[in-house]
Design a protein around this motif. Structure first.
Motif, PDB file in Angstrom:
ATOM      1  N   THR A   1       0.824  -1.210   0.000  1.00 35.90           N
ATOM      2  CA  THR A   1       0.000   0.000   0.000  1.00 35.90           C
ATOM      3  C   THR A   1       0.855   1.255   0.000  1.00 35.90           C
ATOM      4  O   THR A   1       0.600   2.210  -0.742  1.00 35.90           O
TER       5      THR A   1
ATOM      6  N   ASN B   1     -12.837  -6.513  10.747  1.00 31.36           N
ATOM      7  CA  ASN B   1     -12.424  -5.557  11.780  1.00 31.36           C
ATOM      8  C   ASN B   1     -11.937  -4.244  11.175  1.00 31.36           C
ATOM      9  O   ASN B   1     -12.229  -3.155  11.702  1.00 31.36           O
ATOM     10  N   LEU B   2     -11.212  -4.322  10.072  1.00 31.66           N
ATOM     11  CA  LEU B   2     -10.753  -3.110   9.393  1.00 31.66           C
ATOM     12  C   LEU B   2     -11.937  -2.303   8.860  1.00 31.66           C
ATOM     13  O   LEU B   2     -11.962  -1.068   8.981  1.00 31.66           O
ATOM     14  N   GLU B   3     -12.894  -3.004   8.266  1.00 31.35           N
ATOM     15  CA  GLU B   3     -14.081  -2.317   7.742  1.00 31.35           C
ATOM     16  C   GLU B   3     -14.856  -1.636   8.867  1.00 31.35           C
ATOM     17  O   GLU B   3     -15.322  -0.499   8.714  1.00 31.35           O
ATOM     18  N   SER B   4     -14.989  -2.309   9.993  1.00 31.70           N
ATOM     19  CA  SER B   4     -15.697  -1.737  11.139  1.00 31.70           C
ATOM     20  C   SER B   4     -14.976  -0.494  11.662  1.00 31.70           C
ATOM     21  O   SER B   4     -15.602   0.528  11.972  1.00 31.70           O
ATOM     22  N   PHE B   5     -13.651  -0.556  11.731  1.00 34.03           N
ATOM     23  CA  PHE B   5     -12.850   0.579  12.199  1.00 34.03           C
ATOM     24  C   PHE B   5     -12.989   1.755  11.233  1.00 34.03           C
ATOM     25  O   PHE B   5     -13.138   2.909  11.647  1.00 34.03           O
ATOM     26  N   LYS B   6     -12.963   1.451   9.942  1.00 35.87           N
ATOM     27  CA  LYS B   6     -13.129   2.477   8.907  1.00 35.87           C
ATOM     28  C   LYS B   6     -14.496   3.157   9.031  1.00 35.87           C
ATOM     29  O   LYS B   6     -14.601   4.397   8.939  1.00 35.87           O
ATOM     30  N   GLU B   7     -15.527   2.377   9.261  1.00 30.47           N
ATOM     31  CA  GLU B   7     -16.879   2.931   9.394  1.00 30.47           C
ATOM     32  C   GLU B   7     -16.993   3.850  10.610  1.00 30.47           C
ATOM     33  O   GLU B   7     -17.656   4.899  10.548  1.00 30.47           O
TER      34      GLU B   7
ATOM     35  N   ILE C   1     -14.643   5.716  11.879  1.00 32.56           N
ATOM     36  CA  ILE C   1     -13.994   6.983  11.524  1.00 32.56           C
ATOM     37  C   ILE C   1     -14.877   7.781  10.567  1.00 32.56           C
ATOM     38  O   ILE C   1     -15.054   8.994  10.722  1.00 32.56           O
ATOM     39  N   GLU C   2     -15.471   7.093   9.584  1.00 32.28           N
ATOM     40  CA  GLU C   2     -16.361   7.769   8.631  1.00 32.28           C
ATOM     41  C   GLU C   2     -17.552   8.415   9.351  1.00 32.28           C
ATOM     42  O   GLU C   2     -18.009   9.494   8.972  1.00 32.28           O
ATOM     43  N   ASN C   3     -18.025   7.765  10.392  1.00 30.15           N
ATOM     44  CA  ASN C   3     -19.209   8.252  11.125  1.00 30.15           C
ATOM     45  C   ASN C   3     -18.840   9.137  12.322  1.00 30.15           C
ATOM     46  O   ASN C   3     -19.701   9.423  13.172  1.00 30.15           O
TER      47      ASN C   3
ATOM     48  N   VAL D   1     -13.770   4.462  18.358  1.00 21.38           N
ATOM     49  CA  VAL D   1     -12.369   4.248  17.974  1.00 21.38           C
ATOM     50  C   VAL D   1     -11.509   4.082  19.225  1.00 21.38           C
ATOM     51  O   VAL D   1     -10.687   3.161  19.328  1.00 21.38           O
TER      52      VAL D   1
END
Length: 285
Positions: free
Chosen positions: A194, A248-254, A256-258, A264
């Motif tokens: 990445t 877990n990454l998707e949940s963490f990303k969501e 932050i988005e919200n 967090v």
């Protein structure tokens, strides 16, 4: 005492170095498909000579430290060639397929399925170091299938090297190691990918990367030739761990988005308990 080390990279070479230091009267012979590795091991002095197939017959011990895809093909042949009093053990990061490959072999009693959880991100004979195994855990699978006299001689040496011994069945080993080792390597490789793809300026990466990035991406320097067969052999468990990790990454990303920064904080705070686990401190309820 004659010991043969098959595979003269980090794992095999470090084993040979410790053996030479601990048991000075041992003759250590080496085998490797890479002639440059063999020459380097001889020049570094951690093997005494090159071994041939005939040497396997009267060897006391044989360590097989080769990639797991090669291991499952070569292990039956190695057992064919050893004597009745020879103990053969491996250092593979997967165990189920390895154990299945010699399940019905006439000399199954001569084989001890091992996984010393030790290593660095470096490879080759030059990477071999003394005391690599000191304080490390060596997981042994299907110990009951190894002749008691032969397993005892190997266990005695492992303990001299300072290893902790833990017993586990092969399926449980592969499931657990997918979480604590295989996933770590995948995460490191993909973090490196990445950053390389996004940060096109190599100088910026070098100047701005702190110790956190360096330690996290360290494993991305590991050998793809070794790790690709590991992921292939442990495919089902690796996929399961990746699915959970991605979730877990998707949940963490969501979060932050919200703008859920309380969430967090809570996620990170709950995960901080890993410090206690890694320091050997029991968790209190």
């Amino acid at each position: 005492m004659k010991v043969i080390v098959i595979g003269l990279g980090l794992i095999g070479g470090s084993f040979a170095k410790d053996l030479k230091r601990l048991r000075t009267n041992t003759e250590i012979l080496g085998m490797d498909s890479n002639q440059d590795h063999l020459k380097k091991a001889l020049s570094l002095g951690f093997i005494d000579a090159e071994a041939n197939k005939g040497d396997l017959l009267d060897a006391t011990m044989v360590l097989v430290a080769i990639p797991v895809d090669v291991l499952v093909k070569e292990l039956p042949k190695i057992l064919d060639a050893v004597g009745e009093e020879t103990v053969v053990f491996d250092a593979g990061s997967t165990k189920s397929l390895v154990c299945k490959s010699i399940k019905n072999h006439d000399k199954r009693r001569n084989f001890l399925a091992c996984h010393p959880i030790a290593g660095t991100e470096f490879s080759g004979p030059e990477a071999a170091i003394e005391n690599l195994y000191k304080g490390k855990t060596n997981i042994i699978c299907e110990v009951e299938k190894t002749a008691f006299k032969l397993q005892e001689s190997a266990l005695r040496l492992f303990q001299e090297m300072g290893m902790r011994i833990r017993y586990m069945n092969a399926e449980a080993h592969d499931k657990h190691i997918a979480y604590v080792s295989h996933l770590s390597h995948i995460s490191s490789f993909m973090l490196g990918k990445t950053v390389i793809e996004k940060e096109k300026n190599e100088r910026d990466i070098f100047d701005m990367a702190g110790s956190g990035f360096e330690s996290t991406v360290r494993l991305a320097k590991s050998s793809p030739a070794m790790w690709t067969p590991i992921f292939k052999q442990n495919k089902d468990n690796v996929i399961e761990t990746l699915q959970e990790y991605i979730q877990n990454l998707e949940s963490f990303k969501e979060m932050i988005e919200n703008d859920d920064f309380e969430g967090v904080y809570a996620e990170m705070n709950n995960t901080n308990k890993i410090k206690q686990i890694l320091n050997g401190i029991p968790l209190t309820k």
